[in-house]
Design an enzyme around this catalytic site. Structure first.
Site, PDB file in Angstrom:
ATOM      1  N   GLU A   1       0.890  -1.166   0.000  1.00 41.13           N
ATOM      2  CA  GLU A   1       0.000   0.000   0.000  1.00 41.13           C
ATOM      3  C   GLU A   1       0.915   1.199   0.000  1.00 41.13           C
ATOM      4  O   GLU A   1       1.752   1.354   0.893  1.00 41.13           O
ATOM      5  CB  GLU A   1      -0.934  -0.022   1.206  1.00 41.13           C
ATOM      6  CG  GLU A   1      -2.090   0.964   1.095  1.00 41.13           C
ATOM      7  CD  GLU A   1      -1.834   2.255   1.836  1.00 41.13           C
ATOM      8  OE1 GLU A   1      -1.654   3.298   1.154  1.00 41.13           O
ATOM      9  OE2 GLU A   1      -1.786   2.236   3.066  1.00 41.13           O
TER      10      GLU A   1
ATOM     11  N   CYS B   1      -2.424   8.188   4.395  1.00 32.53           N
ATOM     12  CA  CYS B   1      -2.428   7.801   2.977  1.00 32.53           C
ATOM     13  C   CYS B   1      -3.734   8.215   2.317  1.00 32.53           C
ATOM     14  O   CYS B   1      -3.794   8.450   1.118  1.00 32.53           O
ATOM     15  CB  CYS B   1      -2.232   6.292   2.837  1.00 32.53           C
ATOM     16  SG  CYS B   1      -0.789   5.644   3.687  1.00 32.53           S
TER      17      CYS B   1
END
Length: 543
Positions: free
Chosen positions: A293, A327
């Site tokens: 990720e 994020c």
């Protein structure tokens, strides 16, 4: 030998405490903060269950209070990486052969310890080491991490229950083996829960792991290792090393027993690691699993039918909670001209009311960014906006690193939808807004989709259902986590599995069964109860 089909405790999302004035939990965290600040810790590496210390000590300081030393971590070298690999491989057989219910027990116990006696300490360590306010620490370091442990145990049993069909005389079975070799987990600073889950999820499936935490998260990583030990995790299952990335990578990625990478971090680093692994394929016993990720340039787009106040709150929370160091944080927004005046008014009002300072003062909504490198990168974009003819700062814009790495929540409005801060990842408290013509809804959606290489999170605000439907279609591949009338942050384990594609990663969805499938190697077993005794088939007979 156990011969029962065990039923697990039902997984549930850990309640998030509110830490209101006068509450018990508030007093406990205040006491934990005071206790941690009263001493300097000597934080070891953990290899094969042993605490390893070295002569090289690196100071850990709160990002918001640079004149205070929380402790020192022991910096390792290549030898420690090799020792960790040996420890992981030594522990592998017994751990892989342990009945699943005993592995489940360890992580269920860890969840209950975390939600109970470890709650205040884990929150306090995250607040001090990573400069998170109490609410951001609570939803991350306690609630989400408990959720990872509990739901992953449930997902593990769902995987094991998936069995093939059998026909008369045949019994088909499927077993889910851990991967051959060891795994490498590289974790980020911004979420304590992610830092723990990246090694824990593969370990739960019977794998052993080398864990390298971000240096700016080592303070709370130490509490995670204490939690694992008290929960009963055997020695060598998860080995935590504090070494430079290239030092670890050179050894790990050239080892024949390397079986997989679980990564959260920058896209640039992930791309480099993937290339390294690809170049070493001939060395490995099997093809390594690669799960990552990575970056994001997350968006909010509002339709003219949206509620201006709701949009403004989504921006103030989605862009600036934890200083935008998520994020999933909103980093670019597209607002129609007809709404802009009110959105601007409400957003600026929100930002002007936000206090900034140490997380030890619970009235501060904004705290420090993680380190000097981040501070310098973030403030570069602010400085450029101050000089640009295409951009205007309507709120914030100030910063100071004399006492801590403080950057005001900053909103840039640009006339160029491809302005630098609309396209590049900043990872800080900077939101750039482009105001578009109401009539260009579909064209603006196309801009949102094509402006950024990332595809992690995004949000659309609209009360017109046709507008929502169009946004869903046009932005189908623009975000792995797509929100309708909600901010693009705050995914909950078991509810919104998290992950994106394109330059945002492999989209293996942490917080779901999909992630755990990556850490097993299925074996199909066919047993024939009445094997044939003649090779001849009926078609061979003469007419």
């Amino acid at each position: 030998m156990s011969n029962a089909y065990f039923e697990l405790p039902i997984a549930y999302n850990e309640p998030v405490l509110n830490y209101a004035a006068g509450s018990r939990e508030r007093a406990e965290v205040k006491a934990a903060l005071k206790n941690l600040k009263s001493k300097e810790l000597d934080i070891p590496m953990y290899i094969g269950g042993k605490k390893i210390r070295t002569k090289k000590k690196v100071a850990i300081k709160p990002p918001h209070e640079l004149n205070h030393v929380l402790g020192h971590f022991n910096k390792g070298d290549g030898k420690h990486v090799k020792d960790a690999i040996k420890a992981a491989l030594k522990a592998k057989k017994d751990w892989a052969n342990m009945p699943w219910q005993h592995r489940a027990n360890i992580f269920l116990k860890a969840a209950d310890l975390l939600s109970g006696p470890y709650r205040a300490k884990m929150n306090a360590a995250t607040m001090l080491g990573q400069s998170k306010n109490i609410y951001q620490a609570e939803i991350d370091a306690v609630a989400e991490l408990c959720d990872f442990f509990r739901f992953n145990v449930q997902y593990m049993t769902e995987i094991y229950s998936q069995q093939p069909e059998s026909t008369p005389g045949i019994w088909n079975r499927m077993e889910f083996r851990p991967l051959e070799g060891f795994l490498f987990a590289i974790t980020p600073f911004n979420f304590t829960s992610i830092a723990a889950n990246l090694p824990a999820a593969p370990a739960m499936m019977g794998n052993t792991v080398i864990w390298k935490a971000a240096e700016t998260q080592i303070y709370s990583a130490n509490v995670i290792m204490e939690l694992f030990a008290e929960a009963g995790l055997p020695d060598g299952v998860i080995n935590l090393v504090h070494v430079d990335g290239p030092v670890a990578g050179d050894i790990v990625f050239s080892h024949p027993e390397f079986a997989g990478l679980h990564f959260t971090g920058s896209t640039k680093i992930f791309n480099s690691l993937w290339q390294t692994i690809g170049g070493n394929l001939s060395k490995y016993r099997s093809y390594p699993r690669i799960v990552g990720e990575t970056g994001g340039k997350d968006f909010v787009i509002a339709h003219k039918s949206a509620d201006a106040k709701q949009v403004a709150v989504a921006l103030s929370r989605g862009a600036f909670e934890y200083q935008g160091q998520k994020c999933s944080a909103a980093s670019r927004a597209y607002i129609p001209k007809s709404l802009w005046k009110n959105v601007e008014k409400y957003l600026v009002q929100d930002l002007e009311s936000m206090k900034m300072g140490t997380p030890e003062d619970f009235t501060n909504f904004i705290n420090a960014v993680i380190d000097e490198r981040a501070f310098d990168k973030i403030t570069y974009f602010i400085a450029q906006a101050k000089k640009s003819k295409k951009a205007k700062i309507i709120s914030g814009g100030k910063y100071d690193k004399s006492k801590g790495y403080f950057v005001e929540p900053t909103v840039i409005v640009t006339t160029d939808p491809h302005y630098d801060s609309m396209e590049k990842e900043i990872f800080g408290p900077v939101l750039t807004i482009y105001v578009y013509d109401d009539k260009k809804w579909e064209a603006t959606l196309e801009k949102v989709d094509k402006t950024s290489p990332y595809a992690l999170t995004g949000a659309v605000f609209a009360n017109d259902r046709y507008a929502v439907e169009m946004a869903e279609k046009v932005l189908r591949n623009a975000a792995g986590n797509f929100y309708i009338n909600d901010k693009p942050t705050g995914a909950v384990v078991g509810q919104q599995p998290f992950g994106g594609a394109r330059a945002s990663g492999t989209n293996d969805k942490a917080g779901s069964v999909l992630n755990l499938y990556r850490w097993v190697s299925p074996r199909t077993i066919k047993e024939n109860f009445n094997p044939p005794k003649d090779y001849r088939y009926p078609f061979l007979e003469e007419a």
